[in-house]
Write a protein that holds these residues in place. Structure first.
Motif, PDB file in Angstrom:
ATOM      1  N   SER A   1      36.477  18.928 -28.600  1.00 35.17           N
ATOM      2  CA  SER A   1      36.683  19.566 -29.905  1.00 35.17           C
ATOM      3  C   SER A   1      38.156  19.671 -30.263  1.00 35.17           C
ATOM      4  O   SER A   1      38.507  19.810 -31.438  1.00 35.17           O
ATOM      5  CB  SER A   1      36.058  20.964 -29.925  1.00 35.17           C
ATOM      6  N   LEU A   2      39.037  19.609 -29.261  1.00 37.34           N
ATOM      7  CA  LEU A   2      40.467  19.721 -29.543  1.00 37.34           C
ATOM      8  C   LEU A   2      40.933  18.590 -30.446  1.00 37.34           C
ATOM      9  O   LEU A   2      41.708  18.793 -31.384  1.00 37.34           O
ATOM     10  CB  LEU A   2      41.264  19.720 -28.236  1.00 37.34           C
ATOM     11  N   ALA A   3      40.467  17.374 -30.176  1.00 38.91           N
ATOM     12  CA  ALA A   3      40.860  16.234 -31.006  1.00 38.91           C
ATOM     13  C   ALA A   3      40.256  16.329 -32.393  1.00 38.91           C
ATOM     14  O   ALA A   3      40.870  15.907 -33.379  1.00 38.91           O
ATOM     15  CB  ALA A   3      40.450  14.926 -30.328  1.00 38.91           C
ATOM     16  N   ALA A   4      39.048  16.892 -32.486  1.00 41.02           N
ATOM     17  CA  ALA A   4      38.429  17.084 -33.798  1.00 41.02           C
ATOM     18  C   ALA A   4      39.230  18.091 -34.616  1.00 41.02           C
ATOM     19  O   ALA A   4      39.519  17.880 -35.800  1.00 41.02           O
ATOM     20  CB  ALA A   4      36.983  17.550 -33.633  1.00 41.02           C
ATOM     21  N   GLN A   5      39.595  19.205 -33.985  1.00 41.56           N
ATOM     22  CA  GLN A   5      40.367  20.230 -34.688  1.00 41.56           C
ATOM     23  C   GLN A   5      41.746  19.718 -35.096  1.00 41.56           C
ATOM     24  O   GLN A   5      42.321  20.179 -36.088  1.00 41.56           O
ATOM     25  CB  GLN A   5      40.499  21.459 -33.799  1.00 41.56           C
ATOM     26  N   ASP A   6      42.270  18.770 -34.347  1.00 43.21           N
ATOM     27  CA  ASP A   6      43.609  18.259 -34.606  1.00 43.21           C
ATOM     28  C   ASP A   6      43.709  17.502 -35.934  1.00 43.21           C
ATOM     29  O   ASP A   6      44.804  17.334 -36.466  1.00 43.21           O
ATOM     30  CB  ASP A   6      44.045  17.336 -33.457  1.00 43.21           C
TER      31      ASP A   6
END
Length: 251
Positions: free
Chosen positions: A55-60
């Motif tokens: 999810s970190l890459a999605a939020q980025d």
């Protein structure tokens, strides 16, 4: 002279992976960026989903200075990050059959939209089912995953398939099974994961491609500016107003 410290080795490993995805994934990156540009130009909306650390890459790419304002986070309660207690709950929810369908049926996603699904292993029920269900709704799907997992692990979806099998475009992060780049004789387990670094870079390359593709067509890409530069808030306010029917994190 090579830096053989653990930090130096990790940087070397990350740089090598970034070089690989730059060279080997150039065509999928172009295709993914074009797909997003097509969606924007055709009036569609953009969404990104990742579970756990994916999810970190999605939020980025959501509400990001220099990023596309139309990218929305598709959130599944309990799996967006490690803020849920216990943190292991998120991992368990990724394996629940039927959850993705419920989420999509109650989300704003509709035919003509685009959904980026990020899952390192691509083997759990949630990302596989989400890709399958989204495509059945007429949503185009970009998958970001490590293709190696499909040949070295067992799918946890009832179909026996993986995320990569249900996407319009697949971006292979090249991350090795287990997501740990370093080993030492004095440490019993491999350590130092690089999937976040590589996946975030892949997605930013896709966003850059989408923006440039829109500009080449004479369409001003709906980009956000930093709120910490003069005029940034005013700029963003205009973008939010113009695209308010395609932005779901603002209203």
């Amino acid at each position: 002279m090579s830096d053989r410290t653990p930090s130096g080795q990790f940087f070397d490993a990350a740089i090598t992976l970034l070089q690989r995805v730059r060279d080997e994934e150039a065509e999928p990156v172009r295709a993914a960026g074009t797909l997003l540009a097509d969606t924007v130009a055709d009036g569609g909306r953009l969404f990104a989903f990742g579970a756990g650390h994916s999810s970190l890459a999605a939020q980025d790419v959501v509400y990001r200075a220099g990023g596309l304002a139309l990218m929305n986070l598709l959130a599944v309660p309990g799996v967006v990050g490690v803020d849920v207690m216990p943190a292991t709950l998120g991992s368990a929810l990724e394996r629940v059959d039927g959850l993705a369908s419920v989420v999509l049926e109650t989300s704003p996603l509709r035919s003509g939209d685009a959904l980026v699904i990020i899952s390192l292993s691509g083997r759990n029920a949630l990302p596989v089912e989400m890709a399958m269900k989204a495509r059945s709704l007429g949503v185009r799907v970009i998958g970001v995953t490590s293709v190696a997992y499909a040949s070295e692990t067992t799918s946890r979806h009832v179909s026996g398939t993986y995320l990569k099998d249900h996407c319009d475009v697949v971006l292979d992060s090249k991350i090795a099974i287990g997501d740990a780049e370093l080993t030492l004789d004095t440490i019993p387990a491999p350590f130092a994961p690089a999937s976040t670094v590589v996946t975030a870079a892949l997605l930013q390359a896709v966003m850059a491609t989408a923006a440039a593709t829109l500009a080449e067509r004479g369409i001003e890409p709906p980009l956000l500016r930093s709120g910490n530069v003069d005029g940034g808030h005013e700029w963003n306010g205009r973008v939010f107003e113009e695209y308010r029917d395609r932005i779901f994190y603002q209203y």
